[in-house]
Scaffold this active site. Structure first.
Site, PDB file in Angstrom:
ATOM      1  N   ASP A   1       1.166 -23.790 -45.594  1.00  0.00           N
ATOM      2  CA  ASP A   1       1.615 -22.796 -46.553  1.00  0.00           C
ATOM      3  C   ASP A   1       1.757 -21.474 -45.780  1.00  0.00           C
ATOM      4  O   ASP A   1       1.403 -21.382 -44.602  1.00  0.00           O
ATOM      5  CB  ASP A   1       0.648 -22.692 -47.749  1.00  0.00           C
ATOM      6  CG  ASP A   1       1.331 -22.079 -48.967  1.00  0.00           C
ATOM      7  OD1 ASP A   1       0.882 -22.337 -50.083  1.00  0.00           O
ATOM      8  OD2 ASP A   1       2.350 -21.378 -48.784  1.00  0.00           O
TER       9      ASP A   1
HETATM   10  C1  GLC Z   1       3.788 -19.140 -50.966  1.00  0.00           C
HETATM   11  C2  GLC Z   1       3.358 -20.287 -51.841  1.00  0.00           C
HETATM   12  C3  GLC Z   1       4.145 -21.548 -51.619  1.00  0.00           C
HETATM   13  C4  GLC Z   1       5.569 -21.187 -51.232  1.00  0.00           C
HETATM   14  C5  GLC Z   1       5.524 -20.520 -49.881  1.00  0.00           C
HETATM   15  C6  GLC Z   1       6.917 -20.085 -49.405  1.00  0.00           C
HETATM   16  O1  GLC Z   1       2.683 -18.423 -50.544  1.00  0.00           O
HETATM   17  O2  GLC Z   1       1.976 -20.643 -51.846  1.00  0.00           O
HETATM   18  O3  GLC Z   1       4.085 -22.309 -52.839  1.00  0.00           O
HETATM   19  O4  GLC Z   1       6.360 -22.359 -51.167  1.00  0.00           O
HETATM   20  O5  GLC Z   1       4.633 -19.420 -49.859  1.00  0.00           O
HETATM   21  O6  GLC Z   1       7.410 -19.072 -50.221  1.00  0.00           O
END
Ligand code: GLC
Length: 712
Positions: A272
Site C-alpha cells: 500500500d
Molecule cells: C491508499 C489506500 C489504497 C489505495 C492506495 C493508492 O493509501 O490505502 O487503498 O489504493 O493508497 O491510492
C-alpha cells in the site's frame, strides 16, 4: 478463470528470456512504482528504473482537458519506456477505480446491498471500459476487506461483514474488471485489497493494530481474497496495519505461505502507499534498507511510491541480505501480469476511445439499475411509499436534497458533479402530473412553510468526507442537528419519508421511529438521484438487503450476525441482555430489507443424495402482494456441535428471485460438504459429522427452519 490460468507456456518462456537479459538495476526498476511524472521521472523510466506509475491525483490531464488528453499523456510516458529504454518493458498505469470512473456507481457497500453479483460485475466492466480509455490498465480494486466495526471509514469501500457475500462480490468485480482476457483494450488488471484483516483495526481506527486468530482469519477475513485469487485476480495489495504483531508488508506467512504456497497465487503483490518504508514506524525495521529486505522476502513484489526498493535493494543484495532468486521471482510475477495484460503487444491506448467511452446511455442505465437495487427500504408504515400521486404537495428538504458530488461517496476522483443531478432535481423530473413540489433553502424556511404540504421527503446523512480512508467516526449518530430537523418537522404533524445517505450503517433508532418510511441509499453514485426518485414514485420496487448489521448505538459495535453463542446466550436462564442500558440485539439485522410487496415462504424441503451430502435445500416463495417485486432469498446454516465454537448462523447461499403478484417459485440451494467445513483446532480445514440447522428466509433473523444429520 483460476489463478493457475495465469501460467501460460508462451508467456513463461518470454518472461524467462527477458529476465535473462535484465541487469540487477533493471530488475529492481520493475519493483518501483512512481506517482508523479516530470523530467527526473522521465529519465528514470528511460533508465529502466520504473515498473509502474500510479495516477494518484485526478486524471493526468486533469478536469476539463480534451477527452483524449489523459490517454495521450499516458502514451507519451509509455513511449519513453517502450521506445527509449534498453529493454522496452512497458509501464503499468494504475489508479483507484473503486466504484466507477466517470460513471460513478454506488459505493461498494451499497453495491453489496443489491446482493446482485451480475450487476456488480457489470459495474466493474463499465468502470474498466471507461478507465482504460483514459490510459489506465490497472485498478486498485476490488476492496474486499471484511468490516465488523462501522466506525472504520473504509467500511464504505468493502462488501460488509459476511465472508460469503463479500466473496461473491469479490469474484464478480474481478470478472468485471479483467474479463476472461485482461489484455483486451477495454479490460484492466484488478487488485484485491487490503490483504488482510485491515477491517479488524482496533476501535475502527484506520491503520491501528489488529489481533485476529488464524482461525478467524481463515473463516472470516481470508475467504474474499481467496475468491479473488480463484477468480484469476492479477494482483493483491498488502495492507498498512500489523496483524498479531507482524505488519502485513512483512508478513511472510500470509503473503507467501498462504497466498502462494497454499492458494497458488501467480500474480504480484503491491504494497500500500509507502507501507514498506512504514515498517520503520512499526518498529520492525531499523531503517529503509531493512524494510526493503523484509518486505521483498515476505512477498511484496512492488513498492508503491516510497522509493524504498529502488534505493536499497541493490545494496541489500550486494551485502547478502537478500538472495537474487527472491528478486527474480518478484520481477517474474510483475512481468507475468504485464504480458497477460497485453502491454508488450499493445502498450498504447487509442486516444479516440475516450470521446465516446464515458457516461454512455448504457453506462448510466447500469448505474441507475444498481443504485435502485442497492437502496434498502427499512420502514414503510401504512405503505406510505410509493408516493405515486397520493400526495398533492410534497416538500423535498434536507442538507443533501440538492447535493450532487456528495452522491458519489468516497474514492470517486473521476466523478464530475456537473455530470449528475441531485435528488431534488431527479424528483422534479419524475413527479407525476399534478404533484406540486416545494423546496426550502433552509431548515427554518422549511419549518415555516411545512404546513403548506401533505408530506415531507427529508434527505439526511453523511458527507463523503466522513467515509473512506482514515475517515473514522467515534459516534455513529447522524451528523449534528439533523435529527433535530426531523423532530421539528414531525412536531408539525407532517408525515416524513426519510432518505439517508451514508458510507456506513448508522445508529438511527429515533430517526427510524419518527419517520413514516426510511430509504437507506448509501452514497448511490451518478444516477443515485434518479434511482431514488424512481423508488419514491413507485417506478421501481426496492429490493436491497443490508450487507451489514445496523447497531442501536455506537457502544454496541462491533456487532455482527455471525457471532458465537457464548456459554450464556441471550435467553438462557435469565440472561436477557448484554448491556444494562440498551435492549439486546441490533437495530436491524444483516440481510434485512423490505419491498413494496410482501413475500411468503412455504414448503421447506431438504434432500440428501447421501448422508455425507450434498444436500438440496429448497422452499417456495410467493409474492403475496399486489406489485411485482424481487426478493433476495437467503440460506443460513448452523453447525450445532463441533470441536471449536461455531457461529450461531452463517450465510451459505442467496438468490434474487423476481415474482409477479401471486406468483410462486421454488428456490433451491445445494450445500456441498465443502460448504460445511471450518477451520479446526490445528488451523486446518475440518468437516465433522453431526446435526446442522438451516434457515431459508428474507434475512438473518427470520425464515423456515429445518435440520439434517451429516454422517460419514
Ligand atoms: C491508499 C489506500 C489504497 C489505495 C492506495 C493508492 O493509501 O490505502 O487503498 O489504493 O493508497 O491510492
Amino acid at each position: 478463470m483460476s489463478n493457475i490460468n495465469l501460467l501460460r507456456e508462451p508467456v513463461e518462456e518470454k518472461i524467462n528470456d527477458l529476465l535473462s537479459q535484465m541487469t540487477k538495476e533493471e530488475k529492481i526498476g520493475q519493483t518501483n512504482q512512481l506517482h508523479a511524472f516530470g523530467e527526473p521521472e522521465k529519465e528514470a523510466v528511460r533508465q529502466g528504473q520504473v515498473g509502474s506509475i500510479l495516477n494518484a491525483t485526478s486524471a493526468f490531464a486533469g478536469i476539463g482537458a480534451s477527452p483524449s488528453a489523459s490517454a495521450e499523456i499516458c502514451n507519451a510516458i509509455q513511449r519513453v519506456a517502450f521506445a527509449e529504454s534498453r529493454l522496452k518493458i512497458p509501464l503499468l498505469f494504475g489508479r483507484d477505480v473503486i466504484h466507477g470512473y466517470r460513471t460513478v456507481f454506488p459505493i461498494p457497500l451499497g453495491q453489496a446491498a443489491s446482493w446482485n453479483p451480475e450487476l456488480v460485475e457489470l459495474a466493474a466492466a463499465v468502470a474498466a471500459s471507461e478507465a482504460s480509455a483514459d490510459g489506465i490498465k490497472w485498478t486498485f480494486a476490488p476492496m474486499v476487506d471484511i468490516a465488523r466495526d462501522p466506525r472504520w471509514g473504509r467500511v464504505a469501500e468493502g462488501s460488509g461483514e459476511d465472508p460469503y457475500l463479500a466473496s461473491t462480490m469479490s469474484a464478480a468485480a474481478v470478472r468485471g474488471f479483467q474479463g476472461t482476457d485482461m489484455s483486451a483494450a477495454h479490460k484492466i488488471v484488478a487488485c484485491a485489497k487490503h490483504y488482510v484483516g485491515y477491517g479488524g483495526a482496533e476501535g475502527g481506527r484506520d491503520y491501528e493494530s489488529a489481533e485476529i486468530s488464524m482461525r478467524t482469519l481463515r473463516d472470516i477475513y481470508l475467504p474474499s481474497f481467496r475468491a479473488a485469487v480463484d477468480a484469476g485476480v492479477g494482483t493483491l495489495m498488502a495492507a498498512f496495519h500489523d496483524i498479531n504483531g507482524v505488519p502485513m508488508s512483512a508478513h511472510r506467512q500470509l503473503l507467501t505461505d498462504v497466498l502462494r504456497l497454499e492458494w497458488g497465487f501467480k500474480g504480484f503483490v503491491v504494497s500500500d502507499w509507502a507501507s514498506i518504508e512504514e515498517l520503520v514506524n512499526h518498529g520492525v525495521a531499523r531503517h529503509r534498507a531493512d524494510a526493503a529486505a523484509l518486505a521483498l522476502f515476505a512477498g511484496v513484489d512492488m513498492d508503491m511510491v516510497s522509493g524504498t526498493y529502488i534505493e536499497n535493494l541493490g545494496s541489500m543484495l550486494e551485502q547478502g541480505h537478500l538472495s537474487p532468486e527472491i528478486l527474480d521471482e518478484a520481477v517474474r510475477r510483475i512481468l507475468r501480469i504485464k504480458f497477460l495484460a497485453g502491454l508488450f503487444e499493445h502498450p498504447y491506448t487509442d486516444p479516440r476511445r475516450a470521446a465516446t467511452a464515458m457516461l454512455t446511455k448504457e453506462n448510466r442505465h447500469a448505474a441507475c439499475l444498481l443504485a435502485q437495487q442497492s437502496i434498502v427500504l427499512l420502514k414503510n408504515e401504512v405503505s406510505i411509499l410509493p408516493l405515486e400521486n397520493h400526495f398533492r404537495r410534497i416538500a423535498i428538504l434536507g442538507p443533501h436534497a440538492h447535493s450532487r458530488g456528495e452522491l458519489f461517496g468516497t474514492w470517486s476522483p473521476d466523478g464530475r458533479p456537473e455530470e449528475t443531478i441531485s435528488i431534488a432535481e431527479a424528483v422534479k423530473e419524475a413527479a407525476p402530473q399534478g404533484v406540486e413540489l416545494i423546496f426550502a433553502e433552509s431548515s427554518d424556511e422549511a419549518i415555516r412553510r411545512i404546513k403548506e404540504v401533505d408530506l415531507a421527503v427529508l434527505v439526511l446523512g453523511e458527507h463523503p468526507i466522513r467515509s473512506g480512508e482514515n475517515s473514522n467516526v467515534s459516534d455513529l449518530s447522524l451528523p449534528p442537528g439533523q435529527r433535530q430537523f426531523l423532530e421539528a418537522l414531525v412536531a408539525q404533524g407532517i408525515p416524513v419519508v426519510l432518505i439517508v445517505l451514508a458510507g456506513r450503517p448508522l445508529a438511527i433508532p429515533e430517526e427510524i421511529r419518527l419517520s413514516k418510511a426510511v430509504l437507506y441509499a448509501w452514497h448511490p453514485g451518478t444516477e443515485g438521484g434518479r434511482a431514488l426518485a424512481d423508488i419514491l414514485f413507485g417506478y421501481a420496487n426496492p429490493s436491497g438487503k443490508l450487507p451489514v448489521t445496523m447497531p442501536r448505538a455506537t457502544g454496541q459495535v462491533p456487532i455482527y450476525y455471525n457471532h458465537k453463542n457464548s456459554g450464556r446466550p441471550i435467553g438462557w436462564q435469565d440472561f436477557a441482555f448484554r448491556y444494562v442500558d440498551l435492549p439486546h440485539g441490533p437495530l436491524l439485522p444483516f440481510g434485512y430489507g423490505l419491498s413494496y410487496t410482501t413475500f411468503q415462504y412455504n414448503n421447506l424441503a431438504v434432500s440428501a443424495i447421501a448422508s455425507s451430502g450434498p444436500y438440496d435445500i429448497s422452499a417456495e416463495v410467493t409474492n403475496t402482494g399486489t406489485r411485482s417485486g424481487s426478493e433476495v432469498v437467503q440460506l443460513y446454516l448452523r453447525d450445532l456441535v463441533a470441536s471449536v465454537t461455531r457461529p450461531v448462523k452463517e450465510l451459505k447461499g442467496f438468490q434474487r428471485v423476481a415474482l409477479k403478484p401471486g406468483e410462486t417459485k421454488r428456490v433451491t440451494f445445494t450445500l456441498k460438504p465443502s460448504d460445511l467445513t471450518f477451520t479446526g483446532m490445528n488451523d486446518l480445514p475440518l468437516l465433522e459429522p453431526g446435526e446442522f440447522h438451516f434457515w431459508v428466509g428474507p434475512n438473518s433473523t427470520e425464515g423456515l427452519q429445518g435440520r439434517f444429520e451429516l454422517e460419514f
